[in-house]
Design an enzyme around this catalytic site. Structure first.
Site, PDB file in Angstrom:
ATOM      1  N   GLY A  68     -50.753  -5.424  12.481  1.00 28.72           N
ATOM      2  CA  GLY A  68     -49.526  -5.302  11.206  1.00 28.72           C
ATOM      3  C   GLY A  68     -48.848  -6.773  11.330  1.00 28.72           C
ATOM      4  O   GLY A  68     -48.759  -7.501  12.615  1.00 28.72           O
ATOM      5  N   GLY A 117     -52.464  -2.179  13.526  1.00 31.92           N
ATOM      6  CA  GLY A 117     -52.651  -1.500  11.854  1.00 31.92           C
ATOM      7  C   GLY A 117     -54.693  -1.585  11.209  1.00 31.92           C
ATOM      8  O   GLY A 117     -54.662  -0.461  11.099  1.00 31.92           O
ATOM      9  N   GLU A 140     -50.066  -2.225  21.843  1.00 34.91           N
ATOM     10  CA  GLU A 140     -48.659  -1.964  21.588  1.00 34.91           C
ATOM     11  C   GLU A 140     -47.257  -1.958  22.631  1.00 34.91           C
ATOM     12  O   GLU A 140     -46.004  -2.802  23.001  1.00 34.91           O
ATOM     13  CB  GLU A 140     -47.989  -1.037  20.708  1.00 34.91           C
ATOM     14  CG  GLU A 140     -48.271  -1.175  19.070  1.00 34.91           C
ATOM     15  CD  GLU A 140     -49.992  -0.664  19.298  1.00 34.91           C
ATOM     16  OE1 GLU A 140     -50.315  -0.745  17.962  1.00 34.91           O
ATOM     17  OE2 GLU A 140     -50.343  -0.153  20.199  1.00 34.91           O
ATOM     18  N   ASP A 148     -48.375   3.037  17.062  1.00 26.27           N
ATOM     19  CA  ASP A 148     -48.285   3.775  15.778  1.00 26.27           C
ATOM     20  C   ASP A 148     -49.029   3.655  15.323  1.00 26.27           C
ATOM     21  O   ASP A 148     -50.811   4.192  15.638  1.00 26.27           O
ATOM     22  CB  ASP A 148     -47.067   3.029  15.222  1.00 26.27           C
ATOM     23  CG  ASP A 148     -47.127   1.804  14.870  1.00 26.27           C
ATOM     24  OD1 ASP A 148     -48.103   1.012  15.310  1.00 26.27           O
ATOM     25  OD2 ASP A 148     -46.452   0.772  13.938  1.00 26.27           O
TER      26      ASP A 148
END
Length: 353
Positions: A68, A117, A140, A148
């Site tokens: 992302g 992402g 992450e 996530d």
């Protein structure tokens, strides 16, 4: 706007709807505009009987998607108005859930770099296929954040403690490991992707097409994670990250020592929160439940100093020398872990329902 300027290429050919992420210079890193374009395409095809299945891939040879927009995330963390990143996460996580429950087959090609992402787009698809070129990671913890995009759902359901190992180290792995973890269903040589697309244009049965292509693709690469299952499963058991590192240090395997080095290099807060989030996700029943908890945890990280510092060190200044606060796993307060796993902030609605 020319095709070269479009961040997502959307087209139909025969019975196939095709979505190609088109920011190759950025390894197709996601923006909110891209998320919305993907969602619009899925909406258009959902009720279109002419489209039998969807193919998701990325432009260029560097990878499907590097993740992302972390600069947006850092800017939002530093600002008083968190609306931009909240909009991004809200729509991204809802798209992850939509891909998982889409009413038509989605063939997602995990090729080259697939991280963050990109994992959320591809690994939830009904037919995730992996090529020999894949470099897969949920990194992450290295930027002061946590897995996530449904990552806690995926990682917590990998065999044994393989998902915990990947989550706490942030390590990248290849095709054999992706298959061993269950993040993709079949192996596909990169040169076979166009052949698969051509077959799907005719409306051919998706599993039949993929099985034939996989058989033409040669031997499936081996899994180094499977080779290390004994020490991985033993060392990563339990709920204490500091004890995990200690057990890794006690093992004779060089892979275990390298893993300990990686875990200790990451944000201690991120590692501790991620471990707790994985254990919670394992007890949840659905991807949507995991995404709902990730939504709250992601927002909590906006007020965590390691998040801004991690992105600075990795992406802004690129010095790869973050200063974590607190600096060690043993000094992460339990109250801080609980804060990240707590409910949504007042006034923030849930993702679903």
């Amino acid at each position: 706007m020319t095709d070269a300027e479009r961040p997502v290429l959307v087209s139909t050919d025969g019975r196939l709807g095709r979505i190609t992420l088109n920011r190759p210079r950025a390894i197709n890193a996601l923006t909110l505009e891209m998320i919305r374009l993907i969602d619009e395409a899925l909406t258009a095809w959902e009720g279109d009987d002419a489209v039998a299945c969807v193919l998701l891939d990325g432009a260029g040879e560097r990878g499907l998607c590097a993740g992302g927009d972390v600069i947006l995330m850092r800017d939002s963390a530093l600002a008083t108005d968190r609306t931009p990143v909240m909009d991004f996460w809200r729509e991204e996580y809802r798209l992850n859930a939509r891909i998982a429950s889409y009413g038509k087959p989605i063939v997602a090609v995990l090729d080259g770099v697939v991280m963050g992402g990109g994992v959320g787009l591809a690994a939830h698809a009904s037919h995730a296929v992996v090529t020999e070129r894949v470099r897969f990671a949920m990194p992450e913890v290295g930027i002061g954040f946590t897995p996530d995009v449904g990552g806690t759902f995926l990682l917590s359901r990998a065999p044994g403690e393989l998902g915990t190992h990947l989550a706490l180290t942030g390590a990248s792995v290849g095709a054999g490991d992706v298959l061993a973890c269950g993040f993709a269903r079949s192996f596909l040589a990169a040169e076979e992707v166009d052949e698969v697309a051509a077959a799907l244009v005719t409306g051919a049965d998706v599993p039949t097409v993929l099985t034939a292509a996989s058989m033409r693709s040669g031997e499936i690469p081996g899994s180094t994670l499977e080779e290390g299952r004994d020490w991985i499963d033993e060392c990563y058991a339990g709920d204490d990250a500091a004890q995990i590192v200690a057990r890794l240090r006690e093992r004779p395997e060089t892979g275990a020592h390298a893993a300990a080095d990686l875990v200790e290099r990451q944000s201690p807060t991120s590692v501790a929160v991620t471990l707790a989030a994985l254990r919670r996700a394992a007890a949840l029943d659905s991807l949507e439940e995991c995404l709902e908890h990730e939504w709250a945890t992601s927002l909590a990280f906006l007020d965590t100093p390691d998040f801004v510092e991690g992105i600075r060190a990795a992406v802004v200044d690129k010095d790869r020398s973050p200063t974590w606060s607190p600096p060690a796993l043993a000094t992460v307060p339990q109250a801080e872990i609980a804060r990240h796993l707590g409910p949504l902030p007042d006034g923030v609605p849930p993702l679903f329902g």
